[in-house]
Write an enzyme that holds these catalytic residues in place. Structure first.
Site, mmCIF file in Angstrom:
data_model
loop_
_atom_site.group_PDB
_atom_site.id
_atom_site.type_symbol
_atom_site.label_atom_id
_atom_site.label_comp_id
_atom_site.label_asym_id
_atom_site.label_seq_id
_atom_site.Cartn_x
_atom_site.Cartn_y
_atom_site.Cartn_z
ATOM 1 C CE LYS A 121 3.442 17.842 -2.702
ATOM 2 N NZ LYS A 121 3.978 16.958 -3.606
ATOM 3 C CG ASP A 126 3.349 14.310 -6.191
ATOM 4 O OD1 ASP A 126 3.202 13.140 -6.589
ATOM 5 O OD2 ASP A 126 3.314 14.642 -4.988
ATOM 6 C CG ASP A 155 -2.726 -3.091 3.832
ATOM 7 O OD1 ASP A 155 -1.944 -2.966 4.784
ATOM 8 O OD2 ASP A 155 -2.518 -3.823 2.852
ATOM 9 C CD GLN A 165 18.173 7.335 -0.925
ATOM 10 O OE1 GLN A 165 17.742 7.796 -1.997
ATOM 11 N NE2 GLN A 165 18.138 6.033 -0.637
ATOM 12 N NE ARG A 187 10.608 9.564 4.979
ATOM 13 C CZ ARG A 187 10.445 9.877 6.252
ATOM 14 N NH1 ARG A 187 11.493 10.114 7.009
ATOM 15 N NH2 ARG A 187 9.244 9.959 6.771
ATOM 16 C CG MET A 188 11.688 16.528 1.760
ATOM 17 S SD MET A 188 12.178 18.153 2.289
ATOM 18 C CE MET A 188 13.529 18.477 1.224
ATOM 19 C CG ASP A 218 -1.208 -4.756 -3.120
ATOM 20 O OD1 ASP A 218 -0.363 -4.635 -2.209
ATOM 21 O OD2 ASP A 218 -1.843 -3.802 -3.593
ATOM 22 C CG ASP A 253 1.820 -6.803 1.349
ATOM 23 O OD1 ASP A 253 2.255 -6.303 2.397
ATOM 24 O OD2 ASP A 253 1.076 -6.197 0.552
#
Lengths: 693, 600
Positions: free
Chosen positions: A406, A355, A318, A391, A393-394, A529, A533
């Site tokens: 952003k 954030d 990764d 959906q 992605r901001m 993890d 996965d």
């Protein structure tokens, strides 16, 4: 090794106590049943019994050879066995001590079993030993986890030091990838509702104890193949020595001189010739290999997995955490034409205040560092935070009429277009430039205007490039797995020096990649993890699950890394290889030793029949008896001398196969021929000094 | 050693190396299923033979079926040869009216020829009819050699095939080996040999008057076999003057060609290639030596070609040469050095323009030291067993070399096919040890070497070793075994050890000095020959079966290369070390003791 570990319970190899325990165990292991498992040492065992009987016979005055000679040969044969047992006991001892410590943390506790999976359900007090899969329990601050499980409700800080050795508490919460809890750990604050996922005796702790104790240690495929080879050599030498008696009897008749070879000498010759060195140390090497894994804080579910690690052809790594330092960091603000950089930084900080991701934090920090814009507490009501969703992605914030967002390039483009605007070509070009450099662009918008771009950069770990170069020399291909777009991925891949990368990786893409590599008959190692996965982990040949990961991931993998350090994969491969190399090197050494032993014993054995054979006594050993005794003593002592090597393992060097073989052949092959000449001569000189010759 | 000695070795190896590639490439074509020059020419005949025998040539066999076909086929051949010997007195082509052979001798001979050993407890010209020689022995010479090649092909397919349970078709492999390789090659060699004077006829033996009469003195024995004494207690002797000599005849050239090519070694005449009608000139001697190594050497190239990496074949050939060259030179040097017992006496053992020098006892003057020493090493390195000099008369060290070459398991060139598959068993062991030392599960030619392969490779290495040491022990412990020994001391032990080593490694050469045509020796050596040949072949076929079922592992930088000088050295070391460690004690009581006592 750059990483440091906190060993589970600081057990050192040569603790006084451990050695004393190992010595005691060496005698217990003399039972025929124990000896029978190892064909080479079983032959030594039978030989020791035989010479003991010969010695008793000699005491009655009917000895085939001088009593003292038989006595000393017998003593050293028993020592050979004891030394072999000691090596195994010492290797096991460390594991046993660790197991004892682990067992201490597996006390039977009374669990609060819930009638239904929520906190306020009715509680029955149940001993942890009676919990079964699917039961729900409530664990509150100060209480011990009654078994392995999955957090269903709640979040709490948990002390996992009993398992990992790491004292800093970790957060365990429902949902997501941090929901797995392990029996024996302790809740420090808050409470958890846990669904039990293992029956008593099958828990992670149980498996761990079994592994370190060696209880479930079965011979690995490679060990079996090697045992067959050693059995073959043993059988050849057994036949060669057994038939020597008739040959000798015949030669005595034919030459009309001397006496036939004695049983004592034959037995001595046999024990010297069969590969006792590797036979004695074989199981110690295997146990020590597992032990090295444990000290690297990796728990393997089987020795087979450790061995497979040495064969790995492809490493899937990764990007995040393995190749790059945890997370991307904001490194620059690039304003759109006509926008002030300060204004961009201000808007970016506002958008990132809520954030909590490391990326978001780094934007806030960068704005503060560059322009002194302090973090602000936005009053409730005025500000409305817009969280990141799959959906849109901001993410961003609405303050009054200001709508600051952003997000990634394509997401922002779509957002602006749906609002009847568009992304200025220059901003788009800036973003693409950033992506081409391997960094991540985040576009900041206010309303329908693009303010500029934040550059987020991955920081490649120091020294990782060299590690990958090493891997390449070992013949292992490295593939970086990342969710980034191909452009970004290519740049980081180039910077880190991996051989290939999988960009925009989804769990399905990962699984597909593994299957594709395996279809080429290559072995794949990976670590993971998350629950997503798990399919890939189950598919990979060597799968290291992070201890912080989900229960699903841990069960799919065949190793668990207690430190949850993805770089550990490289170390796992090295330990796997080291184990094989140690076996191979000691086998070569053991067989090479025989040359010198022949030169010691053959002239001595037939001294009376063919005195001319004394020309082969190149070591000029004092007497036939001292020559034979010296060889037997050397054969026993070399086991003791090689125990540290067997336990520590032959040092692994990242070289190509040819170079590695040349090196090990020189050291253990050529060394194996030369060393016993010197050793046997020295022992012979000592025997002369002691008057035993 | 003289320059001329070295020149002969260099010339021999030079010509051999030039021939390896064309011969190997030709055989690769001959064994192949894909259309090529060879099967275009012979395909019609080949298919006709399949139709005749009812063989479905496209049918594939698993290793078990392949092994059973091989065993049954060879057992039938064995019975046929046995029967021929037992009834030859009633069959044609028996101008000397030889009687049936004794059951134990016939059994020994039948096994000997079926197992490609060709140990001869009989004398060809004094026991076998022409029909037995041609229909029994010569046919087995072809079939046993073809069997060796067939088993090798199955083993090679084990490496080249992937995830399958088939290793080929035994009947097809036998047909192609015989039709395309052994028959045409034998024809060429037979013509070359008869050009040198090797006989080829069906005449009865010819009595010729001696130019120089000789007189033989022998003691007179009574009916009970005791020597008759005269009044003064001395042995009564009788003088016989010999005026004529009987010259044996027969179809020799055709049989000698395949005897050499197929590494069989069973001579038409008792003296084998020392006999002037079997090996008349230095050139015929050169051809015979070359014929021994031609197919085993060429098969190395074929092997490389079949596995798709010619370097692998060259590496195996290099390993063989690495062991062969020093031993050949050592044997020649030991013979050229002469007999230490004659040092200080008025005996000139120096090489000069007039004589070869060295130890000429038991050697043919037309061959000299080098051509005899080289022949002895070639015939024992390969499992041929033809001899052009008496090995019993070699110096202790000169005799040690052939004996040890056999004890190495007949893998230095070895038998046709069997030498290479024996060497591949050693390669598996070497790869295993080396693979461990580089930290990977060992793999050879892309196939992982695991417990089952190790078991079979170990068995293949173990069987001949075990047979040698055990049967030698049986021989020296039984009065019947010791009764055949001619010489006292270490040399007598060497005679026993050599005979058993020869039989248990399917070589067939005799040291001499041992009277081996007794029921004890016929049975003991017969058992050795049979078990060694077929147990080993079954073990290798089993390995082939398990290898063929495996997937192919593509090589990476971590894979141990098996064509490098390093691996070649390692493989040679494994062969030598196993051979040395197993037999050093026994050799110490034989040739080594003899040598050390002789130099004192």
């Amino acid at each position: 090794m750059t990483t440091t570990h906190t060993p589970v319970h600081g057990v050192r190899s040569f603790d006084r106590e451990l050695i004393l325990k190992a010595i005691a165990d060496s005698f217990l292991k003399l039972s025929p049943k124990q000896q029978f498992r190892n064909p080479v040492m079983f032959v030594v065992f039978v030989c020791s019994v035989l010479t003991t009987l010969l010695w008793v016979q000699a005491l009655t005055g009917h000895g085939e050879a001088p009593t003292g000679f038989i006595f000393w040969v017998t003593v050293w044969l028993w020592f050979t066995l004891l030394f072999a047992n000691f090596a195994e006991a010492l290797a096991e001892g460390r594991g046993k001590a660790q197991a004892a410590a682990l067992r201490g943390s597996r006390r039977d506790v009374v669990a609060k079993r819930l009638a239904a999976p929520y906190k306020d359900a009715a509680i029955t007090y149940t001993p942890s030993s009676e919990l079964r899969v699917g039961h729900h329990v409530l664990v509150e601050a100060g209480e011990q986890m009654p078994g392995d499980g999955e957090v269903v409700v709640g979040a709490a800080s948990v002390d996992e030091s009993a398992i990992t050795g790491e004292s800093a508490p970790v957060i365990r919460e429902s949902g997501g990838d941090r929901s797995a809890v392990t029996g024996g750990t302790r809740v420090l604050s808050d409470w958890l509702v846990v669904r039990i996922t293992s029956n008593p005796g099958e828990s992670f702790l149980d498996r761990m104890i079994a592994m370190v104790e060696g209880a479930s240690r079965r011979k690995t495929p490679n060990e079996i193949a090697l045992t067959i080879l050693l059995a073959k050599f043993t059988l050849i030498f057994l036949l060669a020595c057994a038939t020597l008696l008739p040959y000798s009897i015949y030669s005595v008749q034919a030459a009309g001189a001397g006496n036939p070879i004695t049983l004592t000498v034959l037995v001595a010759l046999l024990v010297c010739l069969i590969p006792t060195t590797i036979g004695a140390l074989l199981s110690a090497i295997g146990i020590a290999g597992m032990d090295r894994m444990i000290r690297a804080n990796v728990i393997a579910t089987s020795g087979r997995a450790v061995e497979a690690a040495g064969d790995v052809d492809v490493l899937l790594l990764d990007k995040t955490g393995t190749i790059t330092l945890g997370n991307r960091q904001a490194v620059a603000f690039m304003p759109a034409p006509g926008v002030d950089e300060h204004a961009l930084a201000d808007a970016a900080q506002l958008a990132s205040l809520a954030d909590e991701t490391p990326e978001g934090r780094s934007v806030v920090v960068l704005a503060k560092e560059r322009f002194g814009i302090r973090e602000r507490q936005l009053e409730e009501g005025h500000a409305e935070f817009v969280p990141f969703t799959a959906q849109t992605r901001m993410s961003g914030v609405n303050i009054g009429t200001r709508q600051i967002r952003k997000g990634a390039l394509d997401a922002v483009e779509r957002y602006l277009e749906s609002n009847g605007s568009h992304l200025p070509p220059l901003v788009k070009r800036m973003a693409e430039d950033i992506a081409r450099r391997g960094a991540t662009p985040l576009i900041v918008t206010e309303g329908v205007a693009a303010l500029g771009v934040i550059e987020l950069k991955d920081i490649v770990k120091g020294g990782i490039r060299e590690r990958f170069a090493e891997m390449r020399r070992m013949g292992i291909k490295t593939i970086m797995i990342t969710g980034d777009n191909p452009l970004t991925a290519a740049a980081i891949a180039a910077e880190a020096g991996v051989d290939d990368f999988l960009a925009e990786a989804t769990p399905e893409a990962k699984l597909k990649l593994i299957r594709k590599i395996q279809a080429e008959n290559r072995l794949v190692a990976m670590c993971g993890d998350g629950t997503n996965d798990a399919p890939a982990l189950a598919q990979a040949d060597v799968a290291v699950a992070m201890n912080t990961g989900t229960q699903a991931a841990k069960e799919a993998g065949n190793m668990v890394d207690l430190d949850s350090n993805p770089t550990k994969l490289i170390e796992v491969v090295e330990i796997g290889k080291q184990m094989l190399i140690t076996r191979g090197s000691l086998t070569t050494f053991s067989i090479a030793n025989d040359v010198a032993k022949y030169f010691a014993i053959i002239p001595a054995a037939f001294a009376t029949t063919y005195p001319a054979l004394n020309a082969l006594n190149v070591m000029k050993l004092a007497t036939p008896q001292s020559a034979i005794l010296s060889a037997v003593i050397f054969n026993a002592l070399i086991i003791i001398f090689l125990i540290p090597l067997a336990l520590k393992g032959v040092k692994y060097r990242a070289l190509g196969a040819g170079a590695l073989l040349r090196r090990n052949l020189l050291v253990y092959g050529l060394g194996g021929i030369v060393v016993p000449f010197i050793g046997i001569k020295l022992i012979d000189m000592l025997l002369v000094l002691c008057g035993l010759a | 050693m003289t320059t001329f000695d070295i020149f002969q070795v260099v010339l021999f190896l030079g010509v051999l190396l030039v021939l390896v590639k064309p011969v190997g490439a030709y055989m690769a074509m001959a064994f192949s299923d894909t259309p090529n020059g060879v099967n275009r020419v012979g395909g019609k005949l080949e298919r006709g033979l399949y139709r005749l025998a009812g063989v479905r040539s496209d049918e594939q066999m698993g290793w078990r079926r392949y092994a059973i076909a091989m065993l049954v086929f060879n057992m039938l051949g064995l019975f046929a040869v046995y029967a021929l010997q037992r009834v030859q007195q009633w069959l044609p082509l028996n101008p000397q009216h030889f009687d049936a052979l004794s059951p134990d001798l016939a059994m020994n001979t039948a096994i000997s020829f079926a197992s490609n050993t060709n140990w001869q407890a009989y004398g060809g010209e004094s026991a076998m009819s022409y029909l037995t020689q041609m229909l029994g022995l010569a046919v087995q010479n072809f079939l046993s050699a073809a069997t060796g090649i067939a088993v090798l092909l199955a083993v090679v397919r084990g490496f080249t095939r992937r995830s399958t349970d088939s290793v080929g078709n035994f009947w097809v492999d036998m047909t192609r080996s015989t039709l395309y390789v052994l028959l045409p090659f034998s024809l060429v060699i037979a013509l070359l040999l008869s050009s040198q004077g090797v006989v080829q006829n069906f005449k009865a033996y010819v009595d010729v008057p001696l130019v120089q009469h000789t007189t033989a003195v022998e003691t007179v024995k009574d009916a009970a076999g005791n020597t008759v004494k005269d009044a003064s207690g001395k042995d009564v002797t009788k003088q016989t003057t010999v005026t004529t000599q009987t010259l044996p005849m027969g179809p020799a050239a055709s049989q000698i060609a395949i005897k050499q090519l197929g590494t069989n070694g069973g001579g038409f005449f008792n003296a084998n290639s020392a006999h002037p009608y079997e090996n008349p000139t230095p050139f015929s001697n050169f051809i015979e030596m070359l014929a021994i190594f031609l197919i085993p050497g060429g098969l190395c190239y074929t092997f490389g070609s079949m596995v798709g990496d010619r370097r692998q074949g060259w590496a195996i050939l290099a390993t063989m040469l690495l062991i062969f060259i020093p031993l050949a030179l050592g044997a020649i040097a030991a013979e050229q050095a002469g007999n230490p017992a004659l040092h200080g006496l008025a005996v000139d053992q120096q090489a000069s323009a007039l004589q070869a020098g060295g130890n000429m006892e038991g050697k043919e003057t037309r061959f000299g030291i080098a051509a005899s020493g080289l022949f002895a090493t070639v015939t024992t390195a390969a499992s041929c067993g033809a001899v052009n000099a008496m090995h019993d008369s070699l110096t202790p060290l000169g005799g040690l070399v052939p004996m040890w070459l056999m004890q190495l398991g007949e893998v230095i060139f070895g038998g046709v096919g069997s030498g290479l598959y024996g060497m591949l068993a050693f390669a598996v062991v070497a790869v295993f040890i080396a693979g461990l030392m580089v930290g990977r599960t060992p793999e050879y030619l892309g196939k992982k070497i695991e417990a089952h392969e190790m078991k079979m490779a170990s068995l293949a290495v173990l069987v001949p070793c075990a047979l040698v040491v055990i049967c030698t022990a049986i021989a020296v412990m039984t009065p019947a075994g010791v009764a055949g020994v001619a010489n006292p001391g270490a040399h007598g032990f060497s005679e026993v050890l050599y005979a058993v080593s020869s039989a248990a490694n399917n070589n067939g050469s005799a040291f001499g000095g041992l009277s081996a045509n007794t029921p004890f020796w016929n049975v003991l050596l017969g058992v050795c020959m049979y078990l060694s040949r077929f147990l080993l072949a079954i073990a290798m076929l089993a390995m082939a079966g398990s290898l063929a079922a495996k997937r192919h592992v593509p090589p990476s930088a971590g894979t141990l290369p098996t064509h490098t000088p390093l691996f070649i050295t390692l493989l040679a070391c494994v062969v030598v070390v196993v051979g040395a460690l197993t037999f050093l004690p026994a050799l110490a009581l034989g040739p080594i003791a003899e040598f050390l006592m002789s130099v004192r």
